[in-house]
Write a protein that holds these residues in place. Structure first.
Motif, PDB file in Angstrom:
ATOM      1  N   GLY A  27      47.341  33.144  45.994  1.00  0.00           N
ATOM      2  CA  GLY A  27      48.005  34.591  45.826  1.00  0.00           C
ATOM      3  C   GLY A  27      47.644  35.419  44.662  1.00  0.00           C
ATOM      4  O   GLY A  27      47.158  36.427  44.705  1.00  0.00           O
ATOM      5  N   LEU A  28      47.915  34.734  43.542  1.00  0.00           N
ATOM      6  CA  LEU A  28      47.343  35.190  42.194  1.00  0.00           C
ATOM      7  C   LEU A  28      46.027  35.470  41.978  1.00  0.00           C
ATOM      8  O   LEU A  28      45.367  36.441  41.292  1.00  0.00           O
ATOM      9  CB  LEU A  28      48.006  34.181  41.220  1.00  0.00           C
ATOM     10  CG  LEU A  28      49.686  34.497  41.015  1.00  0.00           C
ATOM     11  CD1 LEU A  28      50.175  33.229  40.127  1.00  0.00           C
ATOM     12  CD2 LEU A  28      50.059  35.812  40.878  1.00  0.00           C
ATOM     13  N   LEU A  31      45.062  38.616  44.087  1.00  0.00           N
ATOM     14  CA  LEU A  31      45.579  39.531  43.240  1.00  0.00           C
ATOM     15  C   LEU A  31      44.541  39.970  42.038  1.00  0.00           C
ATOM     16  O   LEU A  31      44.391  40.958  41.921  1.00  0.00           O
ATOM     17  CB  LEU A  31      46.887  39.296  42.484  1.00  0.00           C
ATOM     18  CG  LEU A  31      47.743  40.310  41.839  1.00  0.00           C
ATOM     19  CD1 LEU A  31      47.858  41.609  42.532  1.00  0.00           C
ATOM     20  CD2 LEU A  31      48.802  40.038  41.252  1.00  0.00           C
ATOM     21  N   GLN A  34      41.782  41.629  43.625  1.00  0.00           N
ATOM     22  CA  GLN A  34      42.082  42.982  43.937  1.00  0.00           C
ATOM     23  C   GLN A  34      42.053  43.849  42.678  1.00  0.00           C
ATOM     24  O   GLN A  34      41.468  45.218  42.601  1.00  0.00           O
ATOM     25  CB  GLN A  34      43.321  43.325  44.584  1.00  0.00           C
ATOM     26  CG  GLN A  34      43.569  42.561  45.804  1.00  0.00           C
ATOM     27  CD  GLN A  34      42.672  43.424  46.950  1.00  0.00           C
ATOM     28  OE1 GLN A  34      42.733  44.690  46.602  1.00  0.00           O
ATOM     29  NE2 GLN A  34      42.259  42.784  48.074  1.00  0.00           N
ATOM     30  N   ILE A  35      42.433  43.464  41.481  1.00  0.00           N
ATOM     31  CA  ILE A  35      42.362  44.123  40.380  1.00  0.00           C
ATOM     32  C   ILE A  35      41.199  44.298  39.702  1.00  0.00           C
ATOM     33  O   ILE A  35      40.554  45.193  39.144  1.00  0.00           O
ATOM     34  CB  ILE A  35      43.296  43.483  39.474  1.00  0.00           C
ATOM     35  CG1 ILE A  35      44.752  43.676  39.674  1.00  0.00           C
ATOM     36  CG2 ILE A  35      43.420  44.019  37.956  1.00  0.00           C
ATOM     37  CD1 ILE A  35      45.826  42.549  38.818  1.00  0.00           C
ATOM     38  N   GLY A  41      43.421  36.690  37.435  1.00  0.00           N
ATOM     39  CA  GLY A  41      44.164  36.004  38.331  1.00  0.00           C
ATOM     40  C   GLY A  41      44.555  34.856  37.805  1.00  0.00           C
ATOM     41  O   GLY A  41      45.612  34.188  38.119  1.00  0.00           O
TER      42      GLY A  41
END
Length: 215
Positions: A27-28, A31, A34-35, A41
């Motif tokens: 998940g991280l 993320l 995505q950033i 991450g």
């Protein structure tokens, strides 16, 4: 008597954190993508690991006062452990110690005090174990392993079957990884790290069950 300062990792918290670990990692990382930065991450994942350590670790001081064990947790900002009531030494019926180095539980007729010491700062831990073993010998108190404790509670055979099933599933997953990605897959390396430990657990449980059957 000088108090014993122990570093504790509560098993339930460790298992909870390990259960979340793969989800947090994936998940991280997602993320971070995505950033727009996988490094960010990974940074978030490192933060998770630090929080996981802070969540699981506890610093417990055990002192002996008037033939009672007195338990004092070092306060944390969050994730504090529940305070343990004083325990009369005379009430202890069973002490659970693994490999002569890890104090797991103190069991009375009506409650269980979970300790679960670690390899971190072992000096006071070993001193406390020596004190308890001497006390147990002089007062006819049982000193047993965690596997024996599981057997006493009727859990060992079920745990042994689950362990065998886990080994079989792990081998199937390893074979699938090899068939699809070859031996270079890093996921394969992770599974291969766990399989020897499962075999070791199985051997220990099997020996304990054989001892049960020989009685």
């Amino acid at each position: 008597m000088q108090p014993f300062k122990l570093t504790i990792f509560r098993q339930s918290r460790v298992l909870f954190g390990l259960f979340l670990l793969p989800f947090a990692f994936i998940g991280l990382l997602l993320l971070g993508f995505q950033i727009g930065s996988s490094i960010l991450g990974l940074f978030f994942f490192v933060i998770y690991l630090l929080l996981y350590y802070y969540f699981t670790v506890g610093h417990l001081t055990i002192s002996i006062k008037n033939e009672h064990l007195h338990f004092t947790w070092k306060k944390k900002v969050v994730f504090n452990y529940k305070q343990v009531d004083d325990l009369p030494l005379a009430n202890i019926r069973t002490i659970v110690i693994d490999n002569g180095r890890f104090l797991r539980k103190l069991i009375t007729d009506n409650k269980t005090v979970f300790i679960n010491t670690t390899k971190v700062d072992p000096n006071d831990n070993l001193k406390l174990i020596h004190f308890l073993q001497t006390f147990a010998k002089n007062n006819n108190i049982r000193v047993i392993s965690s596997w024996r404790n599981w057997a006493d509670n009727g859990y060992l055979k079920t745990a042994y079957k689950i362990n065998i099933a886990s080994i079989v599933i792990a081998f199937i997953i390893v074979c699938l990884f090899i068939a699809r990605k070859g031996f270079s897959s890093w996921q394969l390396s992770v599974f291969l790290l766990f399989i020897p430990q499962l075999f070791l657990y199985g051997q220990q449980m099997n020996l304990e069950m054989k001892e049960d059957n020989s009685k």
